[in-house]
Design a protein around this motif. Structure first.
Motif, PDB file in Angstrom:
ATOM      1  N   ILE A  59       0.906  -1.418  -0.190  1.00  0.00           N
ATOM      2  CA  ILE A  59      -0.024  -0.034   0.127  1.00  0.00           C
ATOM      3  C   ILE A  59       0.963   1.300   0.012  1.00  0.00           C
ATOM      4  O   ILE A  59       0.839   2.137  -0.821  1.00  0.00           O
ATOM      5  N   GLN A  60       1.971   1.271   0.850  1.00  0.00           N
ATOM      6  CA  GLN A  60       2.842   2.412   0.924  1.00  0.00           C
ATOM      7  C   GLN A  60       3.541   2.977  -0.434  1.00  0.00           C
ATOM      8  O   GLN A  60       3.790   3.779  -0.732  1.00  0.00           O
ATOM      9  N   PHE A  61       3.804   1.717  -0.991  1.00  0.00           N
ATOM     10  CA  PHE A  61       4.647   1.937  -2.258  1.00  0.00           C
ATOM     11  C   PHE A  61       3.437   2.118  -3.476  1.00  0.00           C
ATOM     12  O   PHE A  61       4.123   2.263  -4.364  1.00  0.00           O
ATOM     13  N   GLY A  62       2.348   2.209  -3.157  1.00  0.00           N
ATOM     14  CA  GLY A  62       1.350   2.786  -4.238  1.00  0.00           C
ATOM     15  C   GLY A  62       0.935   1.589  -5.136  1.00  0.00           C
ATOM     16  O   GLY A  62       0.556   1.767  -6.350  1.00  0.00           O
ATOM     17  N   LEU A  63       1.108   0.206  -4.949  1.00  0.00           N
ATOM     18  CA  LEU A  63       0.850  -0.999  -5.902  1.00  0.00           C
ATOM     19  C   LEU A  63      -0.598  -0.887  -6.074  1.00  0.00           C
ATOM     20  O   LEU A  63      -1.034  -1.102  -6.939  1.00  0.00           O
ATOM     21  N   ARG A  64      -1.563  -0.779  -4.921  1.00  0.00           N
ATOM     22  CA  ARG A  64      -2.953  -0.799  -4.758  1.00  0.00           C
ATOM     23  C   ARG A  64      -3.500   0.288  -5.756  1.00  0.00           C
ATOM     24  O   ARG A  64      -4.364   0.122  -6.336  1.00  0.00           O
ATOM     25  N   LYS A  65      -2.723   1.468  -5.203  1.00  0.00           N
ATOM     26  CA  LYS A  65      -3.338   2.707  -6.263  1.00  0.00           C
ATOM     27  C   LYS A  65      -3.099   2.573  -7.769  1.00  0.00           C
ATOM     28  O   LYS A  65      -3.902   2.891  -8.482  1.00  0.00           O
ATOM     29  N   ALA A  66      -1.931   1.883  -7.984  1.00  0.00           N
ATOM     30  CA  ALA A  66      -1.466   1.613  -9.466  1.00  0.00           C
ATOM     31  C   ALA A  66      -2.497   0.400 -10.136  1.00  0.00           C
ATOM     32  O   ALA A  66      -2.525   0.267 -11.141  1.00  0.00           O
ATOM     33  N   GLY A  67      -3.488  -0.005  -9.307  1.00  0.00           N
ATOM     34  CA  GLY A  67      -4.275  -0.961  -9.668  1.00  0.00           C
ATOM     35  C   GLY A  67      -3.862  -2.581  -9.662  1.00  0.00           C
ATOM     36  O   GLY A  67      -4.402  -3.468 -10.263  1.00  0.00           O
ATOM     37  N   ILE A  68      -2.632  -2.877  -9.189  1.00  0.00           N
ATOM     38  CA  ILE A  68      -1.974  -4.091  -8.909  1.00  0.00           C
ATOM     39  C   ILE A  68      -2.810  -4.650  -8.072  1.00  0.00           C
ATOM     40  O   ILE A  68      -2.715  -4.306  -6.648  1.00  0.00           O
ATOM     41  N   LYS A  69      -3.523  -5.899  -8.454  1.00  0.00           N
ATOM     42  CA  LYS A  69      -4.355  -6.711  -7.408  1.00  0.00           C
ATOM     43  C   LYS A  69      -3.332  -7.647  -6.578  1.00  0.00           C
ATOM     44  O   LYS A  69      -2.194  -7.922  -6.949  1.00  0.00           O
ATOM     45  N   LEU A  70      -3.756  -7.839  -5.389  1.00  0.00           N
ATOM     46  CA  LEU A  70      -2.879  -8.896  -4.507  1.00  0.00           C
ATOM     47  C   LEU A  70      -3.872 -10.300  -4.541  1.00  0.00           C
ATOM     48  O   LEU A  70      -5.081 -10.321  -4.024  1.00  0.00           O
ATOM     49  N   LEU A  71      -3.159 -11.277  -4.663  1.00  0.00           N
ATOM     50  CA  LEU A  71      -3.888 -12.692  -4.725  1.00  0.00           C
ATOM     51  C   LEU A  71      -3.137 -13.400  -3.693  1.00  0.00           C
ATOM     52  O   LEU A  71      -1.732 -13.483  -3.921  1.00  0.00           O
ATOM     53  N   GLY A  72      -3.510 -13.963  -2.682  1.00  0.00           N
ATOM     54  CA  GLY A  72      -2.806 -14.552  -1.548  1.00  0.00           C
ATOM     55  C   GLY A  72      -2.976 -15.999  -1.428  1.00  0.00           C
ATOM     56  O   GLY A  72      -4.200 -16.455  -1.380  1.00  0.00           O
ATOM     57  N   ALA A  73      -1.892 -16.619  -1.190  1.00  0.00           N
ATOM     58  CA  ALA A  73      -2.230 -18.260  -0.852  1.00  0.00           C
ATOM     59  C   ALA A  73      -2.319 -18.226   0.734  1.00  0.00           C
ATOM     60  O   ALA A  73      -1.223 -17.594   1.412  1.00  0.00           O
ATOM     61  N   THR A  74      -3.208 -18.668   1.347  1.00  0.00           N
ATOM     62  CA  THR A  74      -3.613 -18.954   2.662  1.00  0.00           C
ATOM     63  C   THR A  74      -3.841 -17.431   3.194  1.00  0.00           C
ATOM     64  O   THR A  74      -4.368 -16.657   2.731  1.00  0.00           O
ATOM     65  N   GLU A  75      -3.619 -17.314   4.549  1.00  0.00           N
ATOM     66  CA  GLU A  75      -4.336 -16.135   5.064  1.00  0.00           C
ATOM     67  C   GLU A  75      -3.331 -15.013   5.306  1.00  0.00           C
ATOM     68  O   GLU A  75      -2.747 -14.614   6.217  1.00  0.00           O
TER      69      GLU A  75
END
Ligand code: PHB
Length: 395
Positions: A245-261
């Protein structure tokens, strides 16, 4: 001697006489015919949450179902082991087997915990009930392993397929630099590329790495549509997501897909609405809408409070305990390792995560895999199950 002094002295003498008994009882609280379960897990250090979740899941099961099966008291011996120190895990397992004579070993937070213990359990013919460690090949290392969590490939393959179906074509992979990370990477790559996706880059992050900035920057520079992340649950994924979030990936529209919690209860508290939309694949969600899960969560809150919430590790521990109870009952309390393993195979019951079954061929779970998205439900941020892949076997 005045009478009251005499009485006090007599009482003191009686108390002192009882002391050795009391300490002996503390060292060996189990009755002679008790069934002992050695619970090996990290209870201290960076992965202490794992042991906490296991123990709480075990305690809820025992609170709901009592501590005696087929006339035998079930005694859980908790031992601090940590996958980042396999030599210590091995020493603890050895002591549980040779000094405490446990009939079951259980727990296993990280893959190296299970790998370090496998040869000892095999030699002693003692069933080893895995409550988390999730690298696929672990169960092939010993016929005495049975797993109540999942394998990374089992969890990640549906996510790779789902990603392409949901319009993602270019994904960057970031995984922890040890066996489960490699398995997660391989399984995601295989499922995602088979469905037409393209991996634009990948990075392996050291297991005890506290600094994610260089990795996050590298991912941002590659401009993928999404990043697929596996880091062992707890402090690490939370720190990664903060920097994402701090580096602006979320803002740049890069989605986050995680394995497990990757977004646990604590992360939700810290990130708030910044966590909205994060996707993950898991076998359990705190928000799973079933009667059994509602009871599980309610019993948990009454006993331990609202935070931390139960997670998938506590549920695997709860189910592992249910399976141990079922096996003890079937064997009328006379535990032979081979007969116990035969009794584990094919066990089938309802878990707070949904229906589960021990695959008799592999000793792995057959279970639902849920794709979840962080959403606000009734004012509360939760990992909401949005798609269910039913009765998935470990590949
Ligand atoms: C593992 O070491 O096998 C492991 C640890 C944490 C997870 C999953 C797997 O969340």
């Amino acid at each position: 001697m005045p009478k009251h002094k005499f009485i006090w002295r007599a009482l003191l003498a009686a108390a002192l006489a009882l002391l050795p008994l009391a300490s002996a009882a503390a060292a060996e609280p189990a009755p002679a015919n008790a069934i002992k379960v050695g619970l090996l897990a990290p209870f201290s250090g960076p992965f202490a949450d794992f042991g906490d979740q296991f123990m709480k899941g075990v305690e809820i099961y025992m609170q709901e179902h009592g501590d005696t099966v087929a006339g035998h008291k079930i005694v859980v011996l908790k031992r601090d082991a940590n996958g980042v120190d396999p030599a210590q895990t091995k020493r603890q397992a050895q002591a549980l087997l040779t000094r405490d004579h446990v009939q079951f070993l259980a727990g296993f937070g990280l893959t190296p915990d299970a790998l370090a213990t496998g040869p000892l359990g095999t030699e002693a013919k003692v069933p080893m009930v895995i409550m988390n460690a999730a690298t696929g090949f672990i169960t092939a290392k010993s016929p005495y392993f049975v797993r109540f969590s999942f394998t990374l490939a089992q969890l990640v393959t549906p996510l790779g397929q789902w990603a392409v179906q949901n319009g993602l074509k270019n994904v960057y992979i970031a995984v922890s630099d040890y066996a489960p990370g490699y398995e997660a990477e391989k399984a995601f790559d295989k499922a995602f590329t088979a469905a037409g996706g393209h991996i634009v880059g990948s990075v392996h992050i050291p297991l005890l790495n506290p600094e994610f900035a260089p990795y996050v920057q590298r991912i941002k520079d590659a401009k993928p549509q999404a990043v697929f992340l596996f880091l062992p649950t707890g402090q690490q994924p939370t720190a990664f997501v903060r920097q994402y979030i701090q580096f602006g990936l979320r803002k740049a529209g890069i989605k986050l897909l995680g394995a497990t919690e990757i977004i646990d209860d604590q992360a939700l508290g810290m990130l708030g609405d910044d966590a909205l939309g994060v996707i993950s694949t898991q076998v359990y969600s705190y928000a799973h809408p079933s009667a059994l899960n509602r009871k599980y969560v309610s019993d948990w809150k009454k006993r331990f409070g609202a935070h931390p919430q139960p997670d998938f590790m506590s549920v695997a521990a709860y189910d592992g305990m249910a399976a141990i109870y079922a096996v003890v009952k079937r064997l009328h309390g006379i535990i032979d390792g081979d007969k116990a393993m035969a009794a584990f195979k094919g066990l089938k019951f309802e878990s707070p995560r949904g229906p589960i079954e021990v695959d008799p061929a592999t000793r792995e779970m057959i279970e639902n895999i849920y794709i979840r998205r962080v959403e606000r439900v009734n004012g509360e941020l939760v990992n909401k199950e949005i798609v269910t892949f039913p009765a998935v076997k470990a590949p």
